[in-house]
Design an enzyme around this catalytic site. Structure first.
Site, PDB file in Angstrom:
ATOM      1  N   HIS A 524      -0.593  15.764 -12.331  1.00  0.00           N
ATOM      2  CA  HIS A 524      -0.666  15.168 -11.005  1.00  0.00           C
ATOM      3  C   HIS A 524      -1.952  15.507 -10.270  1.00  0.00           C
ATOM      4  O   HIS A 524      -2.051  15.282  -9.072  1.00  0.00           O
ATOM      5  CB  HIS A 524       0.523  15.631 -10.158  1.00  0.00           C
ATOM      6  CG  HIS A 524       1.818  15.024 -10.585  1.00  0.00           C
ATOM      7  ND1 HIS A 524       2.399  13.957  -9.940  1.00  0.00           N
ATOM      8  CD2 HIS A 524       2.634  15.322 -11.621  1.00  0.00           C
ATOM      9  CE1 HIS A 524       3.520  13.639 -10.550  1.00  0.00           C
ATOM     10  NE2 HIS A 524       3.689  14.446 -11.567  1.00  0.00           N
ATOM     11  N   LYS A 697      -0.664  12.199   5.352  1.00  0.00           N
ATOM     12  CA  LYS A 697      -0.862  12.831   4.051  1.00  0.00           C
ATOM     13  C   LYS A 697      -0.976  14.343   4.239  1.00  0.00           C
ATOM     14  O   LYS A 697      -1.215  14.816   5.341  1.00  0.00           O
ATOM     15  CB  LYS A 697      -2.163  12.345   3.382  1.00  0.00           C
ATOM     16  CG  LYS A 697      -2.171  10.878   2.964  1.00  0.00           C
ATOM     17  CD  LYS A 697      -3.505  10.498   2.373  1.00  0.00           C
ATOM     18  CE  LYS A 697      -3.507   9.043   1.915  1.00  0.00           C
ATOM     19  NZ  LYS A 697      -2.644   8.822   0.759  1.00  0.00           N
ATOM     20  N   ARG A 698      -0.832  15.058   3.149  1.00  0.00           N
ATOM     21  CA  ARG A 698      -1.154  16.485   3.169  1.00  0.00           C
ATOM     22  C   ARG A 698      -2.614  16.642   3.616  1.00  0.00           C
ATOM     23  O   ARG A 698      -3.488  15.895   3.173  1.00  0.00           O
ATOM     24  CB  ARG A 698      -0.943  17.060   1.760  1.00  0.00           C
ATOM     25  CG  ARG A 698      -1.340  18.511   1.595  1.00  0.00           C
ATOM     26  CD  ARG A 698      -0.831  19.011   0.251  1.00  0.00           C
ATOM     27  NE  ARG A 698      -1.216  18.131  -0.844  1.00  0.00           N
ATOM     28  CZ  ARG A 698      -2.316  18.289  -1.569  1.00  0.00           C
ATOM     29  NH1 ARG A 698      -3.162  19.273  -1.294  1.00  0.00           N
ATOM     30  NH2 ARG A 698      -2.585  17.468  -2.571  1.00  0.00           N
ATOM     31  N   LYS A 703      -8.944  14.326   1.020  1.00  0.00           N
ATOM     32  CA  LYS A 703      -8.212  13.182   1.577  1.00  0.00           C
ATOM     33  C   LYS A 703      -8.899  12.644   2.838  1.00  0.00           C
ATOM     34  O   LYS A 703      -8.543  11.586   3.347  1.00  0.00           O
ATOM     35  CB  LYS A 703      -6.762  13.572   1.875  1.00  0.00           C
ATOM     36  CG  LYS A 703      -5.954  13.849   0.599  1.00  0.00           C
ATOM     37  CD  LYS A 703      -4.523  14.239   0.912  1.00  0.00           C
ATOM     38  CE  LYS A 703      -3.739  14.564  -0.351  1.00  0.00           C
ATOM     39  NZ  LYS A 703      -3.429  13.369  -1.161  1.00  0.00           N
ATOM     40  N   THR A 808       0.739   8.091  -3.882  1.00  0.00           N
ATOM     41  CA  THR A 808       1.979   7.316  -3.917  1.00  0.00           C
ATOM     42  C   THR A 808       2.319   6.707  -2.568  1.00  0.00           C
ATOM     43  O   THR A 808       3.017   5.705  -2.498  1.00  0.00           O
ATOM     44  CB  THR A 808       3.141   8.205  -4.375  1.00  0.00           C
ATOM     45  OG1 THR A 808       3.282   9.301  -3.452  1.00  0.00           O
ATOM     46  CG2 THR A 808       2.888   8.763  -5.753  1.00  0.00           C
ATOM     47  N   LYS A 812       4.293   2.777  -0.757  1.00  0.00           N
ATOM     48  CA  LYS A 812       5.357   2.600   0.236  1.00  0.00           C
ATOM     49  C   LYS A 812       4.875   1.721   1.392  1.00  0.00           C
ATOM     50  O   LYS A 812       5.589   0.828   1.860  1.00  0.00           O
ATOM     51  CB  LYS A 812       5.810   3.962   0.763  1.00  0.00           C
ATOM     52  CG  LYS A 812       6.415   4.876  -0.281  1.00  0.00           C
ATOM     53  CD  LYS A 812       6.941   6.145   0.380  1.00  0.00           C
ATOM     54  CE  LYS A 812       7.516   7.108  -0.644  1.00  0.00           C
ATOM     55  NZ  LYS A 812       6.493   7.752  -1.461  1.00  0.00           N
TER      56      LYS A 812
END
Length: 961
Positions: A524, A697-698, A703, A808, A812
């Site tokens: 991952h 998000k984390r 990111k 992911t 969604k």
């Protein structure tokens, strides 16, 4: 039509005659299963004794037990002749089989032949006619033969039924008879499923209020009503769970065991009642009791068993495995505290333990009799996972660490009560916290203990289940598939080798062959610093035998590599499981890759072997029911919920004005829910006319939440310096951020603080008004996502290209009709292929450009807009000048590793394009519809089907309904 009563069944014996009545359901001909869908196995299990029994390798031992049928042309009845040993309750067993299959017994003759019965049953179908269909006759014959089995203590079952737990009586006939009589009575008492009409659901809820929650049925509050409701739903899950496990035992298929240290399940109530198909019935029952389903659903807290995409993937895959009827089981840890609760005080993140189990968990079933020794005791907690539109309900088994009774007893015997308590606390620490802080040696040690505890208990359970039915480990890969979800469970490889070699006494080569055929691995992460490593010294001190096995595996692997690539020591060093250096480490990812027969990444960018699609289709039914209903209306079916390809049918309606109007109405309702939540949570009122722009998000540098915040500062700066006439042209924005920073990740925590500092300035500036708002949502979790994602207009996925393993969350948002502003990274690349770049907002450096740009370092020019907004932060425009200095340092003077400066101009241009599209609501809505229409490819159902066929080698095993 109600059941009819068959004529009197007269039994002719050489002893006094007796009689009884048989009630047969006449509504259906074949088959009728009023309680168990594995009728024969349930009957067989109900009427034998207690001990598990394996099949004979030479086939069944029937001792002349036979079943035949006759169809005399001159008779209007079909005759079944049963010859078997006499035993108490046998006639009732046979009568029950006929009843279950919808067969009417018109009359019967029973005679003795020594120890044997010869029984002739003259029967008709449910309409009173002779049974002439060959398949029906064969079905009845087979059911009778399996039900009567053999006789006495020598009883066994045919090889075709291996895996069924068959019970036999003891040596004393009276004891065996008593057991059979009790089993018969139990079967009669539990011969129907729980009813799902509102009246019976009301009774069940009130029953649990009084007897489970121990409150008066005349005085209970919302939380107590939620507890009673959950136990009522769990009862129905357990019914299906028992039948599914029984059916798996009977069929003995190859099973998948999914090993993951994280399962982000969210809330179970809504998901369970939707998958069971009884949400409306429960809502009606609760209304009669004076409660609302939606209110009670809010009483449930999120299960704190994971964090981020990896954990959500695990949950989605468990749902899909159940829905697609695969024989599977999940294994994880039952964390007492989970990750942490994120508390924001004055804009700073603080961590508190997440006491999610403080008020109990009605969805779990403690299995105190299922425990294994791993220095301490691993006790199982089972969580039923229902499939959608199927009776199959699989199991998620979580392990909790408890003190070993042996050590406790030793302490008590010596009078050392305090030491016993300390030992208990040490034992329970192992499963207390998700992701213990491993910056210290003690943290690394606890993490290793946690991982070994998890894999050892899981493998003991898996091997025990295998050995119950099989006695040859060469059959193990044909019956067991072990999926490693990231490197956390990788010690399972070494543990299985240890068990096979040390305990089962298999040779190394034979054991290695079994291991390599059994394990599959999904990684991952693509960040080198995130790949898990275990110091050799630590592993050697805690698990010396496992370290020795790893060295042996690595030696064999390197020797094989030398034959292929020669003595290229730099390549050999990179590929070796053992990392040499100042601190010698074991590379867990390398270990997994060497030992697993299939290795997958989580997006096409990072692994061409298999494209991972991880969105759970049923999630939209829970989180966005209005959109779900609208899609079903325009497609003319609800089948798209399971058949994802049908979603593409929305494409032909994307420009339809009626659909667009209804689509916008659904979005407005969802934005209203989100706006209400934002106001309640932060006190900030937001305009529904604004674009809701979300990045959830984390918090991590790659990111690039910092890029988003700097972009918001630029937007604020522009609006602040506009003429009033120009402000009328501005597209209003509500910018929403959320996510947790790891406790030791200081830069990430400073990004959170900067977000709050900017929000304080922007939200209180009268010159800005509703043109720009910034909101940070604390303690983001699955249940909050069910509010945020459906209410979003634009979603940002802006990681530096080449760093996001999947992302992911983008799937969604896509499913919910949210437009994506993204870099070409992770799963975004596949989304582009599916919906087209014209329906997204793309920007930034490509993956193949990143390394070249980084090499330029300080020579890389950045736009003036970027330099200005960073200077505003550095100069203290938003306060906390000294605190933000180190944050600014990460993006200036050649240290901009994640290329925020380089991508800033492209980012602003793409944001402007999003503004222009939002003004054209017809175009925006069309793009939104096409986003949903193109999301079917990313269903976890499709992923699981591909895994099952290509990787795990398992097939559906559907429990009959």
């Amino acid at each position: 039509m109600s059941a009819i009563t068959a004529p009197l069944l007269t039994v002719h014996l050489r002893q006094p005659t007796f009689a009884f009545l048989v009630s047969v359901d006449s509504r259906r001909r074949f088959p009728i299963f009023p309680r168990s869908h594995s009728t024969v196995s349930v009957l067989r299990d109900s009427y034998h004794g207690l001990e598990p029994l394996r099949a004979s390798k030479n086939g069944p031992i029937t001792e002349s037990s036979t079943v035949t049928f006759e169809n005399d042309e001159e008779s209007d009845l079909t005759t079944f002749v049963v010859r078997t040993r006499n035993r108490i309750g046998l006639l009732r067993v046979i009568a029950k089989v006929f009843k279950v299959l919808g067969v009417r017994i018109e009359r019967a003759i029973v005679e003795f032949e020594g120890e044997f019965f010869v029984k002739k049953f003259f029967v008709t179908d449910s309409n009173g006619k002779k049974i002439e269909d060959g398949e029906d006759l064969d079905r009845i014959e087979k059911a009778l033969l399996e039900a009567i089995g053999g006789g006495g203590a020598a009883e066994t079952v045919a090889a075709s039924t291996r895996g069924v737990v068959v019970r036999r009586g003891g040596l004393l006939e009276d004891v065996a008879g008593d057991r059979r009589a009790k089993a018969e009575r139990m079967f009669e008492l539990m011969d129907v499923f729980l009813k799902n009409d509102p009246i019976n659901l009301e009774k069940d809820i009130l029953y649990h209020v009084e007897y489970t929650v121990a409150r008066s049925r005349f005085n209970f509050d919302d939380f107590e009503a939620y507890q009673a409701l959950s136990h009522s739903v769990r009862d129905r899950l357990i019914e299906r769970w028992h039948d599914t496990q029984q059916y798996f035992k009977k069929k003995d298929p190859k099973r998948l065991y999914f090993l993951s240290l994280e399962f982000l399940m969210g809330r179970s109530l809504s998901n369970s009642v939707i998958n069971l198909g009884i949400r409306d019935q429960y809502a009606a029952a609760l209304r009669q009791l004076g409660f609302e389903f939606e209110v009670l659903a809010e009483q449930e807290g999120d299960a704190a068993l994971g964090n981020g995409g990896l954990a959500r993937l695990s949950a989605c895959q468990m749902d899909s495995l159940a829905t697609l009827d695969y024989p599977a089981m999940g294994y994880g840890l039952r964390y007492q505290y989970g990750l942490f609760r994120q508390i924001i005080l004055d804009g700073f993140q603080h961590e508190q333990p997440d006491y999610w189990l403080n008020f109990g968990n009605p969805w779990e079933i403690e299995r105190v009799h299922v425990s294994y020794a791993v220095k301490v005791e691993a006790v199982a907690y089972d969580n039923p996972i229902p499939g959608y539109g199927t009776r199959n309900t699989i199991n998620l088994r979580l392990w909790a660490a408890k003190p070993s009774g042996q050590y406790d007893m030793e302490s008590y015997n010596t009078g050392d009560y305090i030491n016993a308590v300390v030992n208990r606390q040490k034992a329970e620490t192992i499963s207390n916290v998700l992701y213990p802080d491993d910056r210290s040696y003690q943290g690394k040690e606890l993490r290793l203990k946690q991982q070994y505890f998890f894999v050892s208990a899981s493998l003991q359970d898996i091997i025990r289940r295998f050995k119950d039915v099989h006695d040859n480990f060469d059959d193990f890969p044909g019956k067991v598939a072990l999926q490693l979800n990231d490197t956390h469970p990788s010690l399972a490889i070494v543990e299985l080798m240890r068990v096979l070699v040390d305990e089962e006494r298999l040779g190394w080569d034979r054991a290695w062959d079994i291991v390599c055929k059994t394990f599959c691995f999904t990684t991952h992460t693509v960040l080198p610093e995130a790949l898990e490593k275990i110091p050799v010294d630590l592993l050697g001190s805690l698990l010396p035998r496992h370290l020795q096995i790893i060295y042996d595996i690595n030696f064999n692997f390197v020797e094989e590599l030398k034959k292929r690539i020669g003595l290229d020591y730099s390549r050999l060093s990179l590929m070796s499981i053992v990392e040499e250096g100042a601190v010698k480490n074991i590379r867990m990812a390398n270990l997994s890759i060497v030992c697993c027969h299939t290795v997958n990444g989580v997006s096409r960018v990072h692994a061409e072997l298999l494209k991972k699609r991880v969105f759970k289709r049923r999630w939209i039914v829970v989180s966005n029911p209005n959109l779900c209903a609208l899609v079903s209306k325009w497609l003319g079916t609800e089948a798209w919920i399971c058949n994802v390809d049908l979603l593409a049918g929305l494409q032909e309606f994307a420009s339809n004005p009626d659909l667009q109007q209804e689509w916008k109405m659904v979005k407005t309702v969802n934005k209203m829910r989100l706006a209400e939540y934002i106001e309640a949570m932060s006190g900030v009122k937001v305009s529904l006319d604004a674009m809701f722009d979300v990045q959830i998000k984390r918090i991590h540098e790659y990111k690039r939440q910092l890029l988003n915040i700097l972009g918001i500062i630029h937007r604020y700066d522009c609006i602040k310096n506009m003429e009033k006439s120009d402000k009328r042209k501005v597209v209003p924005r509500v910018c929403i951020l959320g996510g947790k920073a790891a406790p030791g990740y200081e830069i990430a925590k400073k990004i959170i603080k900067l977000c709050h500092a900017v929000a304080e300035k922007v939200n209180n500036d009268a010159d800005i008004g509703d043109l720009l708002k910034l909101v940070f949502i604390p303690d983001y979790n699955v249940s909050v996502a069910e509010l945020v994602i459906p209410g979003s207009d634009l979603s940002q996925h802006i990681s530096t290209a080449g760093h996001e393993a999947s992302g992911t969350g983008s799937m969604k948002f896509l499913m919910n009709g949210c437009l994506l502003l993204a870099t070409a990274d992770g799963s975004t690349v596949e989304i582009i292929d599916e919906i087209g770049a014209d329906n997204m907002f793309l920007f930034g450096a490509k993956m193949n450009e990143v390394s070249t740009l980084r090499d330029k370092g300080a020579a890389l020019k950045v736009p003036l807009q970027f330099a200005r907004v960073v200077r505003m932060v550095r100069d203290g425009y938003f306060g906390f000048k000294d605190y933000f200095k180190s944050l600014c340092d990460t993006v200036e003077d050649g240290r901009d590793f994640y290329l925020l400066g380089h991508d800033f101009s492209s980012y602003l241009e793409t944001q402007a394009a999003a503004d222009r599209a939002f003004v054209d609501q017809e175009k925006w809505t069309r793009m939104s519809i096409l986003s949903t229409a193109g999301s079917g490819r990313f269903s976890s159902d499709r992923t699981i089907e591909e895994y099952a066929e290509k990787t795990w080698g398992i097939e559906p095993c559907k429990c009959p309904s």
